[in-house]
Design an enzyme around this catalytic site. Structure first.
Site, mmCIF file in Angstrom:
data_model
loop_
_atom_site.group_PDB
_atom_site.id
_atom_site.type_symbol
_atom_site.label_atom_id
_atom_site.label_comp_id
_atom_site.label_asym_id
_atom_site.label_seq_id
_atom_site.Cartn_x
_atom_site.Cartn_y
_atom_site.Cartn_z
ATOM 1 N N ASP A 50 7.586 13.409 -18.133
ATOM 2 C CA ASP A 50 8.375 13.933 -16.775
ATOM 3 C C ASP A 50 7.112 14.432 -15.960
ATOM 4 O O ASP A 50 6.054 15.596 -15.956
ATOM 5 C CB ASP A 50 9.560 15.399 -16.553
ATOM 6 C CG ASP A 50 9.524 15.709 -15.189
ATOM 7 O OD1 ASP A 50 9.244 15.432 -14.267
ATOM 8 O OD2 ASP A 50 10.871 16.076 -15.303
ATOM 9 N N SER A 118 4.248 4.623 2.241
ATOM 10 C CA SER A 118 5.539 3.531 3.107
ATOM 11 C C SER A 118 5.069 3.680 3.900
ATOM 12 O O SER A 118 4.515 4.524 5.251
ATOM 13 C CB SER A 118 6.740 4.215 2.325
ATOM 14 O OG SER A 118 7.834 4.091 3.324
ATOM 15 N N TYR A 149 11.563 11.626 3.312
ATOM 16 C CA TYR A 149 10.294 10.685 2.752
ATOM 17 C C TYR A 149 9.369 10.533 2.876
ATOM 18 O O TYR A 149 8.464 10.680 1.683
ATOM 19 C CB TYR A 149 11.759 10.282 1.815
ATOM 20 C CG TYR A 149 11.085 8.125 1.532
ATOM 21 C CD1 TYR A 149 10.749 8.444 -0.066
ATOM 22 C CD2 TYR A 149 11.037 7.396 2.008
ATOM 23 C CE1 TYR A 149 10.289 7.633 -0.824
ATOM 24 C CE2 TYR A 149 9.888 6.388 1.709
ATOM 25 C CZ TYR A 149 9.735 6.061 -0.210
ATOM 26 O OH TYR A 149 9.078 4.998 -0.580
ATOM 27 N N LYS A 153 5.709 11.454 2.292
ATOM 28 C CA LYS A 153 4.765 10.502 1.485
ATOM 29 C C LYS A 153 3.538 10.765 2.609
ATOM 30 O O LYS A 153 2.117 10.711 2.508
ATOM 31 C CB LYS A 153 4.914 8.688 2.391
ATOM 32 C CG LYS A 153 5.630 8.578 0.930
ATOM 33 C CD LYS A 153 4.882 8.172 -0.351
ATOM 34 C CE LYS A 153 6.460 7.124 -1.262
ATOM 35 N NZ LYS A 153 5.740 7.184 -2.823
ATOM 36 N N ASN A 178 9.324 -2.486 2.522
ATOM 37 C CA ASN A 178 10.237 -3.203 2.063
ATOM 38 C C ASN A 178 9.988 -4.166 1.177
ATOM 39 O O ASN A 178 9.678 -5.151 1.461
ATOM 40 C CB ASN A 178 11.339 -3.236 3.210
ATOM 41 C CG ASN A 178 11.879 -2.334 4.364
ATOM 42 O OD1 ASN A 178 12.280 -1.138 3.259
ATOM 43 N ND2 ASN A 178 11.298 -3.007 5.324
ATOM 44 N N GLU A 191 20.300 1.164 -4.167
ATOM 45 C CA GLU A 191 19.970 -0.653 -4.370
ATOM 46 C C GLU A 191 18.759 -0.457 -2.249
ATOM 47 O O GLU A 191 19.504 0.246 -1.664
ATOM 48 C CB GLU A 191 20.386 -1.710 -4.658
ATOM 49 C CG GLU A 191 21.570 -1.129 -3.963
ATOM 50 C CD GLU A 191 22.718 -0.586 -4.381
ATOM 51 O OE1 GLU A 191 21.682 1.115 -5.127
ATOM 52 O OE2 GLU A 191 24.009 -0.637 -4.016
ATOM 53 N N LYS A 200 26.490 -8.345 -2.958
ATOM 54 C CA LYS A 200 27.678 -8.208 -1.912
ATOM 55 C C LYS A 200 28.339 -9.775 -1.814
ATOM 56 O O LYS A 200 29.621 -10.321 -1.454
ATOM 57 C CB LYS A 200 27.418 -7.576 -0.759
ATOM 58 C CG LYS A 200 27.259 -6.430 -0.451
ATOM 59 C CD LYS A 200 27.026 -5.634 0.904
ATOM 60 C CE LYS A 200 26.815 -3.831 0.727
ATOM 61 N NZ LYS A 200 26.555 -3.571 1.786
ATOM 62 N N THR A 219 15.689 -4.563 12.759
ATOM 63 C CA THR A 219 15.582 -5.358 12.399
ATOM 64 C C THR A 219 14.640 -4.509 10.981
ATOM 65 O O THR A 219 13.927 -3.084 10.969
ATOM 66 C CB THR A 219 14.667 -5.854 13.214
ATOM 67 O OG1 THR A 219 13.886 -4.895 14.091
ATOM 68 C CG2 THR A 219 14.862 -6.327 13.548
HETATM 69 P P1 NAD Z 1 11.762 2.747 -8.651
HETATM 70 O O1 NAD Z 1 12.689 4.148 -8.137
HETATM 71 O O2 NAD Z 1 12.221 1.377 -9.300
HETATM 72 O O3 NAD Z 1 9.955 3.608 -9.263
HETATM 73 C C1 NAD Z 1 9.789 4.521 -9.284
HETATM 74 C C2 NAD Z 1 9.539 5.232 -10.772
HETATM 75 O O4 NAD Z 1 9.538 6.505 -11.193
HETATM 76 C C3 NAD Z 1 11.748 5.200 -11.058
HETATM 77 O O5 NAD Z 1 11.412 4.316 -12.282
HETATM 78 C C4 NAD Z 1 11.590 6.468 -12.105
HETATM 79 O O6 NAD Z 1 11.881 6.581 -12.860
HETATM 80 C C5 NAD Z 1 10.299 7.200 -11.543
HETATM 81 N N1 NAD Z 1 10.048 8.286 -11.428
HETATM 82 C C6 NAD Z 1 10.371 9.924 -10.690
HETATM 83 N N2 NAD Z 1 10.478 10.879 -10.926
HETATM 84 C C7 NAD Z 1 9.442 10.522 -12.117
HETATM 85 C C8 NAD Z 1 9.350 11.891 -12.870
HETATM 86 N N3 NAD Z 1 9.390 13.294 -12.518
HETATM 87 N N4 NAD Z 1 8.519 11.768 -13.806
HETATM 88 C C9 NAD Z 1 8.031 10.404 -14.082
HETATM 89 N N5 NAD Z 1 8.355 9.405 -13.908
HETATM 90 C C10 NAD Z 1 9.425 8.957 -12.292
HETATM 91 O O7 NAD Z 1 10.561 2.393 -7.343
HETATM 92 P P2 NAD Z 1 9.552 1.187 -6.724
HETATM 93 O O8 NAD Z 1 10.245 0.267 -5.432
HETATM 94 O O9 NAD Z 1 8.984 0.595 -7.718
HETATM 95 O O10 NAD Z 1 8.683 1.968 -5.314
HETATM 96 C C11 NAD Z 1 6.916 2.319 -6.528
HETATM 97 C C12 NAD Z 1 6.472 3.198 -5.410
HETATM 98 O O11 NAD Z 1 6.288 2.578 -4.372
HETATM 99 C C13 NAD Z 1 7.556 4.525 -5.160
HETATM 100 O O12 NAD Z 1 6.141 5.874 -4.463
HETATM 101 C C14 NAD Z 1 7.834 4.355 -3.744
HETATM 102 O O13 NAD Z 1 7.678 5.311 -3.079
HETATM 103 C C15 NAD Z 1 6.446 3.383 -3.110
HETATM 104 N N6 NAD Z 1 7.186 2.175 -1.587
HETATM 105 C C16 NAD Z 1 8.157 1.368 -2.559
HETATM 106 C C17 NAD Z 1 8.686 0.355 -1.450
HETATM 107 C C18 NAD Z 1 9.643 -0.449 -1.874
HETATM 108 O O14 NAD Z 1 10.396 -1.336 -0.966
HETATM 109 N N7 NAD Z 1 10.418 -0.783 -3.341
HETATM 110 C C19 NAD Z 1 8.611 0.998 0.005
HETATM 111 C C20 NAD Z 1 7.073 2.094 0.895
HETATM 112 C C21 NAD Z 1 7.271 2.302 -0.885
#
Ligand code: NAD
Length: 321
Positions: A50, A118, A149, A153, A178, A191, A200, A219
Site C-alpha cells: 500500500d 488527467s 478526482y 490531480k 480517456n 470501467e 454491453k 462528446t
Molecule cells: P487503474 O485503476 O487500472 O490503475 C491504478 C492502479 O493503482 C490500480 O492497479 C490500483 O490497485 C493501484 N493503487 C490504488 N491505490 C493504491 C495504493 N494505495 N497502493 C498501491 N497501489 C494502489 O488505472 P489506470 O487507468 O491504469 O490509470 C493509471 C493512472 O493514470 C492513474 O493515476 C489515473 O488517475 C491516470 N489517468 C488514467 C486515465 C484513463 O483513461 N485510464 C485518464 C486520466 C488519468
C-alpha cells in the site's frame, strides 16, 4: 542495466508500461495493491503493498531508479468518480500516495519521475458545449474541475512542480485523456465508456438494446493505450516538465461511439439513453502543445483501437459466461 519503478503496475496503464520498459531492456520493479488482473506481469520484481504507507514507499525505493512512473491512484470511470460516493477515498488515497512517493523519491535522490494527471482537471465551464470544448493546457486556471478526482490531480500536479522547483527533481506530468485498450477494466463499476460499450454490445442479444448514460450527445476523445505509453516515454525523456495533454483529438459523441462498436461487432442493437452520471458535456484533447514540445502527437484512428478492444472484451465476455 537501466532500472525503472512503476507504481500502479497492477493496473491498466501500469501493466502496459511495465511490458514496454521490459521490451526496452530495463530492469523493472512493479508496485501495486494487486497483481495485474489479465495475465502475468512482465516485471522482474513485483512488490505487493500500500503506497499510502510511507514505510512501504521507502522500502520499494531501495535504489536510485533511473525512471519512476507514478501511475497509482484510486480511480474509475464516471460511475466511480461522479456519483459522490467515493469522494473522500479518491482524495485521501491518491493524495497520500503522491505525498509519500514523491518524498520517498526525494530522500532516495531519484531524479526523474513521471506523474499521471488527467483531463478531469479542466474547468467544467469550458466544457459545456459538446462541439467546442476548451482543453488547452493554459485553460486549467482559474481552476474549476467538476469532480474531487480532478481537484486531487490538480493538487498533485502542483506538488510535483513544487518538488521540481525546491528540490531540483526532474518531474514530467501528463494530463491523460480517456485511455482505452485491451487488458483494461471492463466490468465491476470502475470501467470507462469504451470498455463498457464493448461489453454491453457483446452481451446484448440481436434485436435488443443497450443502455447509455445521459442523452448520448456528450462528446469525448479516446486514446489507445500504445500511444499513451509512447507519449509518456517521449515526455519522460524530454526536457519538458508539463503538464502536457496526452490524448486524441478525434472527438466523438457517446451514442456514435456505441454505433462504432456495433459496426465493429457486426451487430445492430438499439440504444436506450437513460439517466446516469455523465461528467462534462464535451471534452477533447488539444495537442498543440505536445506537437510543439515533442514534435509528436497521437495519430491512430479511434476505430482501429476500438476494433482491437472489442475483440479482447468479446473474448472476456465469452470466457466469463
Ligand atoms: P487503474 O485503476 O487500472 O490503475 C491504478 C492502479 O493503482 C490500480 O492497479 C490500483 O490497485 C493501484 N493503487 C490504488 N491505490 C493504491 C495504493 N494505495 N497502493 C498501491 N497501489 C494502489 O488505472 P489506470 O487507468 O491504469 O490509470 C493509471 C493512472 O493514470 C492513474 O493515476 C489515473 O488517475 C491516470 N489517468 C488514467 C486515465 C484513463 O483513461 N485510464 C485518464 C486520466 C488519468
Amino acid at each position: 542495466m537501466k532500472t525503472a519503478l512503476v507504481c500502479g503496475a497492477g493496473g491498466f496503464i501500469g501493466s502496459h508500461m511495465v511490458a514496454r520498459l521490459k521490451a526496452e531492456g530495463f530492469w523493472v520493479r512493479g508496485v501495486d495493491l494487486k497483481f495485474p488482473e489479465f495475465g502475468e506481469t512482465a516485471a522482474d520484481d513485483f512488490a505487493l503493498g500500500d503506497l499510502r504507507d510511507m514505510d512501504f514507499c521507502r522500502a520499494v525505493l531501495d535504489r536510485r531508479f533511473d525512471e519512476v512512473y507514478q501511475l497509482a491512484a484510486d480511480m474509475g470511470g464516471a460511475g466511480f468518480i461522479f456519483t459522490g460516493e467515493n469522494d473522500a477515498d479518491i482524495m485521501h488515497n491518491s493524495a497520500a500516495i503522491n505525498l509519500n512517493m514523491l518524498e520517498a523519491a526525494r530522500r532516495r535522490a531519484v531524479r526523474r519521475i513521471f506523474y499521471s494527471s488527467s483531463a478531469c482537471i479542466y474547468p467544467a465551464h469550458n466544457q459545456e458545449d459538446p462541439d467546442n470544448p476548451n482543453c488547452a493546457e493554459a485553460s486549467a486556471y482559474p481552476a474549476a474541475p467538476d469532480s474531487e478526482y480532478g481537484w486531487e490531480k490538480l493538487f498533485s500536479e502542483r506538488l510535483y512542480l513544487a518538488y521540481a522547483r525546491n528540490h531540483g527533481m526532474d518531474v514530467h506530468i501528463a494530463r491523460y485523456h480517456n485511455i482505452f485498450g485491451p487488458r483494461g477494466t471492463w466490468r465491476g463499476g470502475r470501467e470507462k465508456a469504451p470498455a463498457a460499450l464493448c461489453r454491453k454490445v457483446a452481451e446484448c442479444p440481436e434485436g435488443g438494446a443497450i443502455e447509455i448514460w445521459g442523452d448520448g450527445s456528450q462528446t469525448r476523445s479516446f486514446l489507445y493505450i500504445d500511444e499513451c505509453i509512447e507519449g509518456t516515454l517521449r515526455l519522460m525523456r524530454s526536457g519538458v516538465a508539463g503538464p502536457v495533454n496526452i490524448g486524441s483529438e478525434e472527438m466523438i459523441s457517446i451514442n456514435n461511439l456505441a454505433r462504432m462498436v456495433m459496426g465493429i461487432a457486426g451487430k445492430a442493437v438499439g440504444i436506450r439513453n437513460i439517466a446516469g452520471p455523465t461528467g462534462v458535456r464535451g471534452r477533447n484533447s488539444d495537442n498543440r502543445m505536445i506537437r510543439e514540445a515533442l514534435g509528436w502527437a497521437p495519430s491512430r484512428a479511434l476505430a482501429d483501437g476500438m476494433a482491437d478492444t472489442y475483440r479482447w472484451i468479446a473474448q472476456q465476455v465469452m470466457a466469463n459466461g
